[in-house]
Design an enzyme around this catalytic site. Structure first.
Site, PDB file in Angstrom:
ATOM      1  CB  ILE A 140      -0.943   0.021   1.214  1.00 18.81           C
ATOM      2  CG1 ILE A 140      -1.733  -1.299   1.309  1.00 18.81           C
ATOM      3  CG2 ILE A 140      -1.873   1.225   1.118  1.00 18.81           C
ATOM      4  CD1 ILE A 140      -2.537  -1.655   0.080  1.00 18.81           C
ATOM      5  CE  LYS A 141       3.715   4.451  -4.962  1.00 14.95           C
ATOM      6  NZ  LYS A 141       3.967   4.769  -6.400  1.00 14.95           N
ATOM      7  CB  ILE A 142       1.375   5.735   2.908  1.00 12.20           C
ATOM      8  CG1 ILE A 142       0.303   4.660   3.142  1.00 12.20           C
ATOM      9  CG2 ILE A 142       1.129   6.951   3.799  1.00 12.20           C
ATOM     10  CD1 ILE A 142       0.285   4.116   4.559  1.00 12.20           C
TER      11      ILE A 142
END
Length: 373
Positions: A140-142
């Site tokens: 998951i890209k944050i």
């Protein structure tokens, strides 16, 4: 004779493709890149999905028609289409994931850029994306905004693997590593298996040169012009020095001794934007063990065709990299301002792409019932 991409992999660099579309998946192109170009992962972002869905031909037509019939909103349709693509890509990469013990075979999907400054909403969507894709090899890209940092800790602490994106400065990168370690400590306290949690820190390269070179050109002195196209590589090399330092601390070692993984540096924005530069510059000059280089297909093909891989190009170059920054300061480049401008622009560009995607899907949903009649 081994290919340059094989040599790059042998030097400890994981090659990830910075692109994804449904046609890549269904045509067999993604599987072919794994087999022939040593690709071991994929990264996506809002701009990539805008290009995929906005210009995807018929690849998404039937799904959008089905979603329109169910009364889905644009955001719901985007969520469904992108998580389906990421899930299917993750399945293609599953053998790579298994063979690498979870290190590679990763597919990244980003939280909505509209949430870049909202910690709680970022956490909620990160967990929702992870649950919906439902594959162990998703990242998951944050974004590494100030609001993103506590979200990184919370999401890692809940056992979800994270790709931290939009990192430009060493100061923010240090904060990112601290956020990751804090997340691991939370996961450890909760009794989670640390060995299952992975993370990469996406350090952007070419955009640094674009902004710094613009400022050097405005300064215009011989000393300034001699520094053009040096800041991006130097900044990334110093990031690797910081990576070695931070993961050599007692705090980090206590976690890795308990089974945790280091957070690997990932070189992003590696497509060359200045046509006067070698098109493999941000690949060949950033070879270092335990890193990831995520490449647009054009850069991947250039590397495969004529990249010259000479082994570790980073760890012996720290003094030179520090020297570049001393010289940049001496000619008047405010690098702290450079990196803040780049972070703000990076978030704004992804928001603009996201809104373009929303508009595209809104129009497609509206047209779908008419096409069905």
């Amino acid at each position: 004779m081994s290919t340059p991409t094989e040599q790059l992999a042998a030097a400890g660099v994981s090659i990830w493709l910075d692109d994804l579309s449904r046609s890549r998946i269904t045509s067999g192109n993604l599987a072919e890149l794994i087999a022939t170009r040593n690709v071991t992962g994929v990264t996506t972002n809002p701009t990539i999905f805008q290009a995929a869905i906005g210009g995807g031909g018929d690849a998404y037509t039937s799904q959008i028609a089905d979603l329109a019939a169910k009364g889905a909103s644009a955001d719901e349709a985007i969520f469904a289409a992108t998580t389906d693509d990421v899930r299917d890509a993750a399945d293609i990469f599953r053998p790579v994931y298994d063979a690498s013990n979870g290190v590679d075979g990763r597919v990244s999907i980003e939280v909505s850029p509209d949430l870049a400054h909202d910690t709680d909403a970022t956490i909620a969507q990160a967990k929702e994306l992870s649950k919906t894709v439902d594959r162990p090899n998703v990242h998951i890209k944050i974004p590494a905004t100030k609001a993103g940092l506590p979200a990184i800790t919370e999401v890692i602490g809940s056992g979800i693997s994270v790709n931290v994106t939009l990192i430009f400065s060493l100061e923010r990168y240090a904060d990112v590593i601290d956020a990751y370690l804090a997340g691991l400590e939370q996961a450890q306290a909760a009794g989670l298996d640390l060995s299952k949690i992975h993370s990469v820190a996406s350090f952007f390269v070419s955009r640094v040169d674009t902004e710094v070179d613009k400022r050097l050109g405005a300064i215009g002195t011989d000393e300034a012009l001699a520094l053009k196209s040096k800041a991006g590589v130097a900044n990334a090399r110093l990031a690797y020095e910081l990576f070695e330092e931070k993961f050599g601390t007692d705090r980090a070692k206590a976690l890795t001794d308990a089974g945790a993984n280091v957070q690997r540096p990932l070189w992003a924005s590696t497509g060359v934007k200045d046509p006067s530069l070698p098109d493999t510059l941000y690949v060949t000059e950033l070879v270092a063990p335990g890193t990831v280089n995520t490449m647009p297909e054009k850069t991947l093909e250039a590397t495969f065709d004529h990249g010259v891989i000479t082994g570790d190009a980073v760890t012996g170059a720290y003094a030179d990299a520090h020297g570049v920054f001393d010289q940049l300061a001496a000619v008047g480049v405010d690098f702290a301002d450079v990196t803040q401008v780049l972070e703000d622009e990076g978030v704004d560009k992804f928001i603009a792409s996201w809104h373009d995607l929303e508009a595209t899907v809104t129009n497609a949903l509206a047209a779908a019932p008419e096409a069905a009649r």
